[in-house]
Scaffold this motif. Sequence first.
Motif, mmCIF file in Angstrom:
data_model
loop_
_atom_site.group_PDB
_atom_site.id
_atom_site.type_symbol
_atom_site.label_atom_id
_atom_site.label_comp_id
_atom_site.label_asym_id
_atom_site.label_seq_id
_atom_site.Cartn_x
_atom_site.Cartn_y
_atom_site.Cartn_z
ATOM 1 N N VAL A 10 0.985 -1.282 0.016
ATOM 2 C CA VAL A 10 -0.029 -0.081 -0.144
ATOM 3 C C VAL A 10 0.911 1.119 -0.034
ATOM 4 O O VAL A 10 0.803 2.098 -0.776
ATOM 5 C CB VAL A 10 -1.051 -0.152 1.047
ATOM 6 C CG1 VAL A 10 -1.487 1.554 1.261
ATOM 7 C CG2 VAL A 10 -1.784 -1.028 1.056
ATOM 8 N N GLU A 11 1.778 1.151 0.948
ATOM 9 C CA GLU A 11 2.859 2.330 1.069
ATOM 10 C C GLU A 11 3.587 2.751 -0.302
ATOM 11 O O GLU A 11 3.761 3.671 -0.756
ATOM 12 C CB GLU A 11 3.650 2.247 2.193
ATOM 13 C CG GLU A 11 2.969 2.148 3.616
ATOM 14 C CD GLU A 11 2.186 3.493 3.654
ATOM 15 O OE1 GLU A 11 2.689 4.521 3.588
ATOM 16 O OE2 GLU A 11 1.106 3.329 4.435
ATOM 17 N N GLY A 13 2.979 1.907 -3.536
ATOM 18 C CA GLY A 13 1.964 2.118 -4.608
ATOM 19 C C GLY A 13 2.309 1.226 -5.723
ATOM 20 O O GLY A 13 2.644 -0.102 -5.386
ATOM 21 N N ARG A 22 0.231 6.214 -6.753
ATOM 22 C CA ARG A 22 0.374 6.045 -5.334
ATOM 23 C C ARG A 22 -0.559 6.826 -4.597
ATOM 24 O O ARG A 22 -1.495 7.764 -5.195
ATOM 25 C CB ARG A 22 1.802 6.999 -5.382
ATOM 26 C CG ARG A 22 1.565 8.164 -5.636
ATOM 27 C CD ARG A 22 3.103 9.263 -5.031
ATOM 28 N NE ARG A 22 3.097 10.279 -5.687
ATOM 29 C CZ ARG A 22 2.173 11.405 -5.494
ATOM 30 N NH1 ARG A 22 1.126 11.149 -4.823
ATOM 31 N NH2 ARG A 22 2.460 12.479 -6.009
ATOM 32 N N ARG A 23 -0.745 6.472 -3.368
ATOM 33 C CA ARG A 23 -1.548 7.156 -2.409
ATOM 34 C C ARG A 23 -1.578 8.940 -2.717
ATOM 35 O O ARG A 23 -0.424 9.378 -2.664
ATOM 36 C CB ARG A 23 -1.288 7.044 -1.139
ATOM 37 C CG ARG A 23 -1.791 5.611 -0.530
ATOM 38 C CD ARG A 23 -1.239 5.217 0.669
ATOM 39 N NE ARG A 23 -1.963 5.896 1.941
ATOM 40 C CZ ARG A 23 -1.779 5.693 2.891
ATOM 41 N NH1 ARG A 23 -1.353 4.665 3.432
ATOM 42 N NH2 ARG A 23 -2.394 6.711 3.867
ATOM 43 N N TYR A 62 -9.880 10.560 0.860
ATOM 44 C CA TYR A 62 -8.982 9.595 0.321
ATOM 45 C C TYR A 62 -8.203 8.981 1.328
ATOM 46 O O TYR A 62 -7.831 7.988 1.494
ATOM 47 C CB TYR A 62 -8.336 10.192 -0.934
ATOM 48 C CG TYR A 62 -8.843 10.552 -2.244
ATOM 49 C CD1 TYR A 62 -10.394 10.215 -2.501
ATOM 50 C CD2 TYR A 62 -8.383 11.166 -3.227
ATOM 51 C CE1 TYR A 62 -10.996 10.070 -3.672
ATOM 52 C CE2 TYR A 62 -8.939 11.595 -4.374
ATOM 53 C CZ TYR A 62 -10.433 10.986 -4.650
ATOM 54 O OH TYR A 62 -11.086 11.214 -5.953
ATOM 55 N N GLN A 63 -7.534 10.216 2.095
ATOM 56 C CA GLN A 63 -6.501 9.757 3.157
ATOM 57 C C GLN A 63 -7.286 8.804 4.072
ATOM 58 O O GLN A 63 -6.690 7.799 4.788
ATOM 59 C CB GLN A 63 -5.968 10.932 3.653
ATOM 60 C CG GLN A 63 -4.759 11.471 2.915
ATOM 61 C CD GLN A 63 -3.673 10.543 2.639
ATOM 62 O OE1 GLN A 63 -3.393 9.682 3.563
ATOM 63 N NE2 GLN A 63 -3.238 10.402 1.282
ATOM 64 N N TRP A 66 -7.682 5.042 3.214
ATOM 65 C CA TRP A 66 -6.424 4.303 3.321
ATOM 66 C C TRP A 66 -6.209 4.071 4.908
ATOM 67 O O TRP A 66 -5.886 2.833 5.399
ATOM 68 C CB TRP A 66 -5.298 4.947 2.861
ATOM 69 C CG TRP A 66 -5.205 5.093 1.390
ATOM 70 C CD1 TRP A 66 -5.405 5.993 0.185
ATOM 71 C CD2 TRP A 66 -5.015 3.607 0.657
ATOM 72 N NE1 TRP A 66 -5.274 5.369 -0.788
ATOM 73 C CE2 TRP A 66 -5.177 4.051 -0.899
ATOM 74 C CE3 TRP A 66 -4.800 2.447 0.797
ATOM 75 C CZ2 TRP A 66 -4.965 3.417 -1.826
ATOM 76 C CZ3 TRP A 66 -4.547 1.462 -0.130
ATOM 77 C CH2 TRP A 66 -4.709 1.992 -1.650
ATOM 78 N N TYR A 71 -7.706 0.662 1.844
ATOM 79 C CA TYR A 71 -7.780 0.963 0.499
ATOM 80 C C TYR A 71 -8.408 2.265 0.300
ATOM 81 O O TYR A 71 -8.616 2.760 0.970
ATOM 82 C CB TYR A 71 -8.551 -0.149 -0.109
ATOM 83 C CG TYR A 71 -10.287 -0.417 0.020
ATOM 84 C CD1 TYR A 71 -10.917 0.440 -0.660
ATOM 85 C CD2 TYR A 71 -10.527 -0.981 1.094
ATOM 86 C CE1 TYR A 71 -12.406 0.449 -0.441
ATOM 87 C CE2 TYR A 71 -12.074 -1.097 1.394
ATOM 88 C CZ TYR A 71 -12.795 -0.241 0.739
ATOM 89 O OH TYR A 71 -14.139 -0.232 0.951
ATOM 90 N N TRP A 74 -5.816 6.290 -5.572
ATOM 91 C CA TRP A 74 -4.321 6.301 -6.087
ATOM 92 C C TRP A 74 -4.302 7.674 -6.995
ATOM 93 O O TRP A 74 -5.410 7.931 -7.619
ATOM 94 C CB TRP A 74 -3.848 5.460 -6.699
ATOM 95 C CG TRP A 74 -3.553 4.107 -6.029
ATOM 96 C CD1 TRP A 74 -2.232 3.587 -5.318
ATOM 97 C CD2 TRP A 74 -4.358 2.899 -6.014
ATOM 98 N NE1 TRP A 74 -2.244 2.597 -4.921
ATOM 99 C CE2 TRP A 74 -3.498 2.021 -5.133
ATOM 100 C CE3 TRP A 74 -5.541 2.501 -6.545
ATOM 101 C CZ2 TRP A 74 -4.060 0.804 -4.749
ATOM 102 C CZ3 TRP A 74 -6.041 1.359 -6.166
ATOM 103 C CH2 TRP A 74 -5.224 0.573 -5.362
ATOM 104 N N GLY A 89 -9.217 4.218 -8.065
ATOM 105 C CA GLY A 89 -9.144 3.595 -6.864
ATOM 106 C C GLY A 89 -10.802 3.133 -6.582
ATOM 107 O O GLY A 89 -11.537 2.817 -7.154
#
Length: 187
Positions: A10-11, A13, A22-23, A62-63, A66, A71, A74, A89
């Motif tokens: 996840v980190e 990407g 990526r996030r 979005y943050q 995660w 999930y 991105w 995403g």
Amino acid sequence: MHAHSSGSEVEAGLATARLTLRRPELADFADMVVLWGDPEVVRYIGGRASSEEEVWQRLLRYQGHWALLGYGYWTIREATTGAFVGEVGFADWHRSGLPDIIGKPEGGWVLSPTMQGKGYAGEALDAAMAWLDRTIEPTASTCIIAPENRRSLRLAQRRGYRIVRQTTYRDSETCILVRERQAADQA
């Protein structure tokens, strides 16, 4: 609806031949404001450009996905230039009146008009769906698309989503699509 893979994936990407996913980060905010403020981008997504305040709230949501669910969305960028492409995403928006999507991650994608027509949406969606298939517990994902948005409907259907019904959501006609998770050897 929790992730069951290591947090490092996840980190780190995702990467495709031409894209990085990526996030979303604070550095993406200006690009997001331009994207969500474009009338062409939001034509089938509520039909109204977002204010800077609304885009800020989107970035925070979005943050939050995660952080709480493992999930989310991105940020998509070109691998070679770093140019902003858009977003892809999955989310849980807790949409009222749409029982077909409860308990299933809801896929979404949005690209800058200058980045459309290059195959980037399909490339990014393929990477995101493969990640979802190997990472998240539910066996299906869903998406909602305006019936007039033929390009997105075709993309979703080519990626295995099937229309399960058409309904009205927030005073607009909406197609609800579902995709069953692909086996690891098919993903």
